[in-house]
Design an enzyme around this catalytic site. Structure first.
Site: not given
Ligand code: AGP
Length: 607
Positions: A2, A27, A75, A99-100, A482, A486, A489, A505, A602
């Site tokens: 949020c 965000r 959100w 927010n939270g 990673e 990506k 995502e 395995h 974000k």
């Molecule tokens: C990365 O592409 C993500 N959107 C997510 O995994 C992110 O890295 C994770 O939420 C941690 O965020 P931070 O680095 O702000 O702590």
């Protein structure tokens, strides 16, 4: 997650609030809303979906020209993402954006139902608004109402609040979720992020955790929860801290990948002196580093993958065990801290709730903490014993790219620093590696990026598939993890990463004709082994995409991206950039919203 923006000042504020909401879009959110306050009371406008829909609605409705208001991108956590649940929530004289998460909202609900309050939404936020309203009606005093409400609320939250009979005043609360005050000439703001402040705001204050603020046109006051006034620590608002422009790029994700070389250069320059690592700027206690007999790492998502990369290097250089664990598990598992250990947390935003909780847990247990963070004044940066900043600049795209690349480069330098400190690495070796990281790496990253068309070509086929595997060994397995994250995502292709030797395995049963397998092979010591795994999957019909140096075995690979010639420890980082471009172009070809993937936020400020 949020986003909050609030304004009080000399100008009509609805457009200022709308611009703030647009700046907070990155965000992640699914509805938006605004409350404007003038002498006729509140005007509330909400909309499901994009901020642009809220803007259209406001135009059609001729929203009033008020100069005091709060706005929000939501959100969804409690209740579906519709208008009914969108913020602001108004109860009695109180309007609130949040927010939270309020963890005990059911209990609060019950209490308020018994006092005659009725609820129009499914949110935890409305319960908080009602509680504040209850205390406001009892005390007639905003600060007391907020402090009493905070005593009862559990969870992590940031609020921006207005009271109907106090036009021109905003109130902010910060408990576990970030909230900043922007100070200008005859105007003041509250926001979740500096990006939301208009260009003429030149100073900001990060509210203390457990703090309440009262904001006027001409200034502000800060209080702790017992309402003792506290001193503000004003900081200049630089262009970098608010830069959210695409600078001619179609997407932030691509822009940010293209900024990687410069970001690595800038970051490493801050930690290399006379050709050797120098982390004195971070305030890290060298005597503790010298004594370490183990290290713990906690982080989430991409930052965790950078943590696994660091684990690999630190174990290799120092020969001490490094325990890396996702922060959401770490915080609940009662971690075993050995003597002479420390916790390293990694976070781009510095606000990730789980990572912050991991840090707090370690601190409670008296463990020395080091944070690798990109955002200055973020909660993690403020609470860790030492902070190693990545100077990657603002990262707007939800998918983290440049932050990861910079983290891996910086953590390589940090591992080198540890090795040098403890005599595991000699000075001339360290000098060579410093040079490779700080000079060669940026150049080679740019070489990879200059060949973006080659990566795009690989995506023509990949983008048509619904699932994929990534395989690699050793440090490459972490690059694969990673790469798979990506791809999932941003393109929604279901990608799974496996250490290459692990595939047979069980998972090899899923390999079939045309299934994409992205193989990352950058280390000579494992090249032959990975090549054997590539042959195994190719023999079962997989389409293998190989990311490796040109002189590595290539049998079985259908598509190849040859990495530039470079010092071996740099190659995994270069391979990561390739996989980022792969995800970006696959997503684009699939018509996905690259910068704002569905359901994602974000900065994950709730657990
Ligand atoms: C990365 O592409 C993500 N959107 C997510 O995994 C992110 O890295 C994770 O939420 C941690 O965020 P931070 O680095 O702000 O702590």
């Amino acid at each position: 997650m949020c986003g909050i923006i609030g304004y009080t000042g000399k100008s009509p504020c609805k457009n200022i609030l709308l611009s703030g909401l647009y700046a907070l879009e990155y965000r992640g959110y699914d509805s938006a809303g605004m409350a404007l306050l003038d002498n006729k009371g509140f005007t509330i406008i909400k909309s499901r979906g994009e901020v642009s829909r809220l803007e259209e609605k406001m135009r059609a409705f001729h929203a009033p020209e008020s100069s005091c208001g709060i706005a929000h991108t939501r959100w969804a956590t409690h209740g579906e993402p519709g208008e009914r649940n969108a913020h602001p929530h108004v109860v009695g004289k109180t309007a609130l954006v949040h927010n939270g998460i309020i963890e005990n909202f059911k209990e609060i609900h019950e209490l308020l139902l018994s006092k005659g309050y009725v609820f129009a939404s499914e949110t935890d936020t409305e319960a908080a608004a009602a509680l504040i309203d209850l205390y406001y009606s009892e005390t007639g005093e905003p600060l007391s109402a907020l402090s009493l409400a905070c005593e009862k609320l559990c969870g992590s939250f940031a609020f921006a609040v207005m009271f109907e009979d106090r036009e021109g005043e905003l109130y902010g609360v910060r408990v576990g979720s970030p909230l900043l005050i922007g100070a200008g000439d005859g105007e003041s703001l509250l926001a979740s992020d500096t990006a939301a402040f208009p260009a003429n705001i030149d100073r900001y204050i990060a509210m203390e955790d457990g703090g309440i603020s009262r904001i006027f046109r001409d200034g502000f006051q800060l209080f702790d929860m017992s309402l003792s006034e506290i001193k503000a620590n004003e900081q200049p608002l630089t262009q970098i801290s608010r830069n959210t422009h695409k600078d001619g790029y179609e997407h932030f994700m691509r822009k940010e990948i293209h900024e990687e070389a410069a970001a690595v250069l800038k970051t490493l320059a801050a930690y290399i002196k006379n050709g050797l690592p120098d982390f004195s700027a971070s305030g890290v206690d060298t005597s503790i580093l010298k004594r370490l007999s183990s290290l713990h790492i906690a982080a989430c998502g991409t930052a965790m993958h950078a943590g696994l990369f660091a684990k690999f290097l630190i174990e290799k250089f120092l020969r001490i065990p490094v325990f890396a664990e996702v922060a959401s598990e770490f915080r609940y598992k009662e971690p075993i801290f050995e003597e002479n250990t420390a916790l390293l947390v990694i976070s781009q935003s510095g606000e990730t709730a789980d990572t912050l909780a991991a840090l707090r847990l370690a601190k409670e247990r008296g463990i020395y903490s080091i944070a690798v963070v990109n955002v200055p004044s973020s909660s993690i940066a403020r609470e860790a014993d030492a902070v190693i900043y990545t100077h990657a600049g603002r990262e707007v795209s939800v998918a983290s790219t440049k932050a990861y690349t910079v983290q891996t480069a910086l953590l390589s330098l940090f591992a080198l620093h540890l090795g040098l400190l403890r005599g595991n690495i000699c000075e001339s070796e360290a000098q060579k590696f410093c040079f490779s990281l700080s000079r060669e790496l940026p150049e080679k990253i740019d070489e990879v990026i200059a060949r973006e068309d080659e990566v795009r070509a690989l995506c023509l086929s990949l983008s048509q598939k619904e699932s994929a595997f990534f395989i690699g060994r050793g440090v490459d397995a972490h690059i694969c993890a990673e790469g798979a994250l990506k791809l999932k995502e941003v393109s929604y292709i279901n990608a799974q990463a496996y250490p290459a030797g692990e595939l047979k395995h069980g998972t090899i049963s899923l390999i079939c004709k045309g299934l994409p397998v992205i193989a990352v092979s950058t280390q000579l010591s494992t090249a032959e082994k990975t090549a054997a795994n590539i042959r195994e999957v190719a023999a079962r019909g997989a389409d293998v995409y190989l990311v490796a140096p040109a002189d590595f075995p290539q049998d079985g690979a259908k598509y190849i991206f040859s990495l530039p010639k470079a010092t071996e420890p740099l190659l995994p980082i270069l391979a990561a950039t390739v996989t980022q471009l792969l995800a970006y172009h696959a997503a684009l070809l699939r018509g996905c919203n690259v910068d704002k993937p569905r359901n994602l936020a974000k900065s994950v400020t709730v657990e």
